[in-house]
Design a protein around this motif. Structure first.
Motif, PDB file in Angstrom:
ATOM      1  N   UNK A 135       0.843  -1.196   0.000  1.00  0.00           N
ATOM      2  CA  UNK A 135       0.000   0.000   0.000  1.00  0.00           C
ATOM      3  C   UNK A 135       0.884   1.254   0.000  1.00  0.00           C
ATOM      4  N   UNK A 136       0.489   2.257  -0.796  1.00  0.00           N
ATOM      5  CA  UNK A 136       1.257   3.497  -0.873  1.00  0.00           C
ATOM      6  C   UNK A 136       0.544   4.608  -0.108  1.00  0.00           C
ATOM      7  N   UNK A 137       1.188   5.048   0.949  1.00  0.00           N
ATOM      8  CA  UNK A 137       0.595   6.084   1.795  1.00  0.00           C
ATOM      9  C   UNK A 137       0.620   7.424   1.063  1.00  0.00           C
ATOM     10  N   UNK A 138      -0.514   8.119   1.099  1.00  0.00           N
ATOM     11  CA  UNK A 138      -0.591   9.465   0.502  1.00  0.00           C
ATOM     12  C   UNK A 138      -0.124  10.476   1.552  1.00  0.00           C
ATOM     13  N   UNK A 139       1.127  10.901   1.438  1.00  0.00           N
ATOM     14  CA  UNK A 139       1.701  11.821   2.412  1.00  0.00           C
ATOM     15  C   UNK A 139       1.355  13.270   2.128  1.00  0.00           C
ATOM     16  N   UNK A 140       2.111  14.184   2.740  1.00  0.00           N
ATOM     17  CA  UNK A 140       1.807  15.615   2.626  1.00  0.00           C
ATOM     18  C   UNK A 140       2.248  16.213   1.293  1.00  0.00           C
ATOM     19  N   UNK A 272       5.945  -1.052   7.066  1.00  0.00           N
ATOM     20  CA  UNK A 272       5.822  -1.568   8.444  1.00  0.00           C
ATOM     21  C   UNK A 272       4.434  -1.389   9.045  1.00  0.00           C
ATOM     22  N   UNK A 273       3.777  -0.267   8.741  1.00  0.00           N
ATOM     23  CA  UNK A 273       2.474   0.017   9.364  1.00  0.00           C
ATOM     24  C   UNK A 273       1.317  -0.214   8.393  1.00  0.00           C
ATOM     25  N   UNK A 274       1.456  -1.197   7.521  1.00  0.00           N
ATOM     26  CA  UNK A 274       0.421  -1.429   6.507  1.00  0.00           C
ATOM     27  C   UNK A 274      -0.938  -1.739   7.144  1.00  0.00           C
ATOM     28  N   UNK A 282      -3.412 -10.274   5.604  1.00  0.00           N
ATOM     29  CA  UNK A 282      -2.475 -11.346   5.918  1.00  0.00           C
ATOM     30  C   UNK A 282      -1.207 -11.077   5.114  1.00  0.00           C
ATOM     31  N   UNK A 283      -0.057 -11.233   5.739  1.00  0.00           N
ATOM     32  CA  UNK A 283       1.217 -10.910   5.093  1.00  0.00           C
ATOM     33  C   UNK A 283       2.070 -12.168   4.987  1.00  0.00           C
ATOM     34  N   UNK A 284       2.538 -12.450   3.777  1.00  0.00           N
ATOM     35  CA  UNK A 284       3.401 -13.596   3.517  1.00  0.00           C
ATOM     36  C   UNK A 284       4.612 -13.131   2.709  1.00  0.00           C
TER      37      UNK A 284
END
Length: 310
Positions: A135-140, A272-274, A282-284
């Motif tokens: 996932x790509x976080x939309x920052x400032x 890290x904070x997905x 679930x992460x693999x």
């Protein structure tokens, strides 16, 4: 690699004022649709090892060459490759097949499209399986501005935007060499190179590591890019800041059940904070680089089918 596969013959389907070249298998009453979205610089054919196992498990497998690729339409205008157009194509593909929603699987840029599909059209996405790109976080700051601050103007995302046409021409002129050098695995560690990474790959006469695929398979990709050139697919990158603005009022939380699969040798790091943005995840991971569905098809197929059956 001894995986047997049959890749479907394509159909041109009209959606969203363009045509998509779509490869499908397993259509039938009561089958659940699963749409596989390729990345850059790829082709629907990158999913060749996933088709038969998914069909045998009861799924209707739908694999578009997305706009700008293969025999799909390649619009001239850069803005025709923004996230509204890319997800709009998939919405209308669902409408074409008369499906309310589907499972979406994405790799690389295809994963980005799937993340955004879940935010822009949540009712059309039942489950998500994404490979390599978290996932790509939309920052400032808009994404290209942010990336330029961190990695500089030679970072290929930035270079594609700041120097339009330069990389396109070099990749077009050296397409076979570029794709041969890019599709490698088990690459030995090396010092960071100067200049623009993709141009360096296009100009290099030495391929490092091991080939991910056979020459015959690579020819499918090469023929696709000889037909379209690289500009249409690079135009996806040229909409990253535009996409940042388009997503300003969209909820960033994705609620669908999600499987995220990382390649342990991939240079793309996990987020890290997905879970803050994708709580039902679930992460693999697999012992693979970036071309995960081609490097580790048997393990990936088993992982996907086990997750879907739970």
């Amino acid at each position: 690699m001894n995986i047997n596969f049959e890749f479907p013959t394509p159909t041109l389907i009209s959606v969203n004022v363009i045509e998509l070249e779509v490869f499908e298998a397993g259509q039938g009453v009561g089958r659940q649709p699963i749409i596989l979205c390729h990345g850059w610089p790829e082709h629907a054919y990158s999913w060749r090892y996933q088709v038969t196992p998914l069909v045998e498990a009861g799924y209707h497998v739908i694999i578009p060459n997305q706009r700008g690729y293969g025999n799909s339409t390649c619009p001239k205008e850069v803005t025709k490759y923004d996230i509204e157009h890319l997800t709009g194509d998939l919405v209308e593909l669902l409408d074409y097949y008369q499906y309310e929603n589907a499972i979406f699987v994405g790799h690389d840029w295809g994963a980005s499209v799937v993340w955004n599909m879940a935010m822009l059209h949540p009712e059309r996405v039942s489950k998500i399986i994404n490979l390599c790109l978290p996932y790509q976080v939309r920052g400032e700051k808009p994404w290209i501005d942010f990336l330029e601050e961190i990695f500089g103007e030679d970072y290929y995302f930035v270079h594609f935007n700041k120097k339009p046409g330069v990389a396109d021409a070099i990749l077009d002129d050296n397409a076979a060499q570029f794709l041969t050098n890019l599709y490698r695995k088990n690459i030995p560690a090396q010092a960071p190179s100067q200049g623009m990474e993709m141009i360096n790959l296009a100009n290099s006469t030495q391929a490092l590591g091991e080939a991910v695929m056979s020459d015959k398979d690579l020819a499918v990709y090469l023929n696709g890019f000889k037909q379209t050139g690289f500009t249409p697919s690079i135009n996806w990158y040229r909409n990253l800041n535009r996409n940042w603005h388009l997503l300003a009022e969209v909820s960033p939380i994705i609620h669908q059940p999600t499987l995220m699969v990382y390649g342990e040798k991939d240079i793309i790091p996990p987020l890290p904070n997905i879970q803050d943005f994708v709580p039902n995840i679930d992460i693999e991971s697999l012992d693979a680089g970036h071309w995960i569905q081609e490097e580790r098809p048997e393990e990936l197929n088993k992982m996907i089918l086990n997750w879907l059956s739970e």
